[in-house]
Design an enzyme around this catalytic site. Structure first.
Site, short mmCIF file in Angstrom:
data_model
loop_
_atom_site.label_atom_id
_atom_site.label_comp_id
_atom_site.label_asym_id
_atom_site.label_seq_id
_atom_site.Cartn_x
_atom_site.Cartn_y
_atom_site.Cartn_z
N ASP A 10 -4.90 21.84 9.79
CA ASP A 10 -5.28 20.84 8.81
C ASP A 10 -6.06 21.39 7.61
O ASP A 10 -6.36 22.58 7.55
CB ASP A 10 -6.07 19.72 9.50
N GLU A 53 -0.93 1.07 -5.34
CA GLU A 53 -0.94 2.43 -5.91
C GLU A 53 0.14 2.61 -6.99
O GLU A 53 -0.03 3.38 -7.92
CB GLU A 53 -0.74 3.48 -4.81
N ASN A 63 0.85 -1.19 0.00
CA ASN A 63 0.00 0.00 0.00
C ASN A 63 0.88 1.24 0.00
O ASN A 63 1.96 1.24 0.57
CB ASN A 63 -0.91 0.04 1.23
N TYR A 105 0.53 10.23 4.22
CA TYR A 105 0.19 10.54 5.61
C TYR A 105 1.26 11.45 6.19
O TYR A 105 2.45 11.12 6.11
CB TYR A 105 0.15 9.26 6.46
N ARG A 106 0.86 12.56 6.76
CA ARG A 106 1.84 13.51 7.29
C ARG A 106 2.68 12.89 8.42
O ARG A 106 2.24 11.96 9.10
CB ARG A 106 1.11 14.74 7.82
N GLY A 121 -5.02 2.54 4.67
CA GLY A 121 -4.28 1.31 4.36
C GLY A 121 -3.16 1.01 5.34
O GLY A 121 -3.05 -0.13 5.85
N TRP A 133 -1.25 7.85 10.04
CA TRP A 133 -2.25 7.17 9.20
C TRP A 133 -3.52 7.05 10.03
O TRP A 133 -3.53 6.51 11.12
CB TRP A 133 -1.76 5.82 8.68
C1 LIG Z 1 -1.55 16.75 1.37
C2 LIG Z 1 -2.29 15.58 1.95
C3 LIG Z 1 -2.02 15.17 3.25
C4 LIG Z 1 -2.68 14.08 3.80
N1 LIG Z 1 -2.40 13.71 5.08
C5 LIG Z 1 -3.00 12.62 5.61
C6 LIG Z 1 -2.68 12.19 6.92
O1 LIG Z 1 -1.88 12.79 7.63
N2 LIG Z 1 -3.30 11.07 7.39
C7 LIG Z 1 -4.19 10.36 6.64
O2 LIG Z 1 -4.68 9.33 7.10
N3 LIG Z 1 -4.54 10.76 5.39
C8 LIG Z 1 -3.96 11.88 4.86
N4 LIG Z 1 -4.28 12.28 3.60
C9 LIG Z 1 -5.31 11.53 2.84
C10 LIG Z 1 -4.76 10.23 2.32
O3 LIG Z 1 -3.58 10.43 1.58
C11 LIG Z 1 -5.80 9.53 1.43
O4 LIG Z 1 -6.90 9.19 2.24
C12 LIG Z 1 -5.28 8.28 0.75
O5 LIG Z 1 -6.32 7.72 -0.01
C13 LIG Z 1 -4.77 7.26 1.73
O6 LIG Z 1 -4.33 6.11 1.01
P1 LIG Z 1 -4.78 4.66 1.49
O7 LIG Z 1 -6.24 4.56 1.14
O8 LIG Z 1 -3.93 3.75 0.67
O9 LIG Z 1 -4.52 4.57 2.94
C14 LIG Z 1 -3.63 13.39 3.04
C15 LIG Z 1 -3.90 13.80 1.74
C16 LIG Z 1 -3.25 14.89 1.19
C17 LIG Z 1 -3.57 15.30 -0.21
MN LIG Z 2 -4.40 2.20 -0.64
#
Ligand SMILES: Cc1cc2nc3c(=O)[nH]c(=O)nc-3n(C[C@H](O)[C@H](O)[C@H](O)COP(=O)(O)O)c2cc1C
Ligand SMILES: [Mn+2]
Length: 491
Positions: free
Chosen positions: A289, A240, A174, A178-179, A197, A192
């Site tokens: 945020d 991805e 995955n 995530y920051r 994921g 996360w």
């Molecule tokens: C700039 C930016 C920062 C993000 N920061 C976070 C974060 O800190 N934690 C989080 O869970 N999702 C964050 N997201 C959203 C996730 O990247 C998004 O939900 C993504 O689909 C997660 O991938 P996954 O489904 O494979 O877990 C952020 C998105 C963007 C565009």
């Molecule tokens: Mn994913």
């Protein structure tokens, strides 16, 4: 041709006047945010800060900081290498339309398509630019120009990473954005959220009880499509990097990490290798945020860095979120256009869908449907609340097919005219976004659907429904003809 890497995209931005270099020293603590916020809100260029510094720490960083690279529709289109985002929607539709072939001829016809898809699988190569410098001993996160974004933040945050994990259950990869809050030279937070994921992989580590640590690799800076793929809410266990290969029509090249059993893009600028530990959960935040509010301190795993690899002259890529619209609105817009076909696959009556910037993705969705039976709007709301990528939507406004949902003014006008609030609003309970600060409990709360479609007699509406006011086309044509010559002082 797809971009090979981040600097390939930067070069194109610069050629097309979409990038501004900032040669003066600018502070990573708050100053870059204020500058970028103004530029983004004015629809300005991507910014390459050549001399980021920190007065607080008394340092000037050796690497430049890139920000706002996706901050307009045009740059988003450039990143995806299309002239209009409709092309991306169409490519997605074609992928989903592929049916199993019936006869021999059909099978033969499908062959080129299949081999095309096969050719998008990530390719593991022996080495790549990200291995130009390998630091196993003497490494430090303090060398990265990581931003302190907003005054009440808990620290500096890496904001645009690609976090790579492997499922302890299925072995599938995955990638998520995530920051990461920098705690010290070798440790960060790993934010996360519970539904994502990476968090699911971490839960499986605990469930399996086979070990306490899970490998994590964090890639910073790659070609823009691969970076965008980290933001996409793909179905669980859909890689991805494979999806990025499909989107860029060229496979992503991966290299093995040095100290963990994971692969990262060979063309990355910087890679942090390390692990998260079930026994090391720490407070993370606050963080200004993308809702425009601070997300408050909460517990998340700590990420321990074991090795850093990077290019000889890496570019550190960042983004800043806050009161919309910010750069991430355009990332969300890419998600919207890519996911429309996926939504339509499951709810075909959806004509179009839009998430306006003020709704920060999950708070507000406009949906236009072709209504066919009584209660149809409510069926659509419930369907959307059941979709993995849209389950958090706090407010769904369903309108008829002839409403342009890309125009918020039109939706507000028509929807507000069409509702009898007590009759047309529906509440439900379910999981909500972890960033939600108004819900009764963290991660659990209510959602609202508004049925703003025309009401039918079969729905118990016996009164006549009025027509929308539209001018007679003959009169319009006549006025068009005399318009220019009359000099009425308006264009
Ligand atoms: C700039 C930016 C920062 C993000 N920061 C976070 C974060 O800190 N934690 C989080 O869970 N999702 C964050 N997201 C959203 C996730 O990247 C998004 O939900 C993504 O689909 C997660 O991938 P996954 O489904 O494979 O877990 C952020 C998105 C963007 C565009
Ligand atoms: Mn994913």
């Amino acid at each position: 041709m797809a971009y090979t890497d981040l600097r390939d995209f930067v070069a194109r931005l610069e050629r097309e006047g979409e990038l501004k270099r900032v040669a003066a020293e600018v502070d990573v603590d708050l100053e870059i945010t204020e500058l970028t916020d103004r530029v983004t809100k004015a629809g300005g260029p991507a910014l390459l800060f050549e001399r980021p510094c920190s007065a607080r720490d008394g340092v000037t960083y050796a690497m430049p900081l890139l920000i706002n690279m996706l901050g307009t529709k045009r740059r988003l289109e450039m990143a995806l290498d299309v002239t209009s985002l409709g092309e991306v929607t169409q490519r997605m539709e074609e992928l989903l339309e592929m049916k199993p072939p019936e006869g021999l001829i059909e099978k033969l016809k499908l062959l080129p398509k299949l081999s095309e898809i096969g050719s998008f699988f990530p390719k593991t190569v022996r080495s790549g630019p990200v291995k130009e410098v390998i630091e196993r001993e003497n490494f430090s996160l303090a060398r990265l120009p990581v931003m302190w974004c907003w005054p009440q933040d808990g620290g500096r945050f890496i904001t645009f990473p690609m976090v790579v994990t492997r499922s302890p259950r299925s072995g599938r990869r995955n990638v998520g954005c995530y920051r990461m809050q920098v705690y010290d030279e070798r440790t960060t937070g790993m934010h996360w959220q519970v539904h994502k994921g990476g968090a699911e992989h971490f839960r499986w580590l605990e469930r399996q009880g086979k070990g306490r640590r899970m490998d994590v690799a964090v890639a910073l800076g790659a070609d823009p499509v691969t970076m965008l793929a980290g933001v996409l809410p793909l179905p669980e266990d859909l890689d991805e990097f494979l999806f990025a290969g499909f989107l860029r029509q060229q496979p992503v090249e991966l290299v093995k990490c040095e100290t963990v059993d994971l692969e990262v893009p060979a063309q990355s600028e910087i890679v942090l290798e390390g692990y998260v530990d079930l026994d090391d959960i720490r407070p993370e935040g606050p963080f200004g945020d993308h809702t425009g509010y601070y997300s408050l301190t909460d517990n998340f795993p700590a990420f321990h860095v074991t090795c850093i690899t990077h290019r000889r002259d890496p570019i550190y890529v960042s983004t800043v979120v806050g009161r919309p619209p910010m750069e991430d609105y355009w990332m969300g817009y890419a998600v919207e256009r890519l996911f429309l076909p996926l939504m339509r696959k499951q709810i075909p009556e959806i004509v179009d869908m839009h998430m306006p910037p003020e709704g920060v993705f999950h708070n507000l969705m406009f949906v236009a449907i072709r209504k066919s039976y009584p209660g149809h709007a409510r069926k659509v709301m419930n369907g959307i609340w059941g979709l993995p990528g849209a389950m958090f939507t706090k407010c769904i406004v369903v309108v008829d097919h002839d409403v342009n949902v890309q125009d918020s003014g039109e939706v507000a006008w028509k929807a507000l005219n069409h509702i009898d609030p007590e009759r047309d609003i529906q509440f439900t309970l379910g999981p909500v976004d972890q960033l939600e600060h108004a819900s009764r409990l963290p991660n659990f709360g209510s959602k609202m659907g508004i049925d703003a479609t025309r009401k039918w007699p079969t729905e118990g509406f016996a009164r006549p429904w009025p027509d929308e006011i539209v001018m007679d086309p003959r009169v319009k044509r006549k006025v068009d003809e005399i318009w220019a010559s009359r000099g009425l002082g308006v264009k």
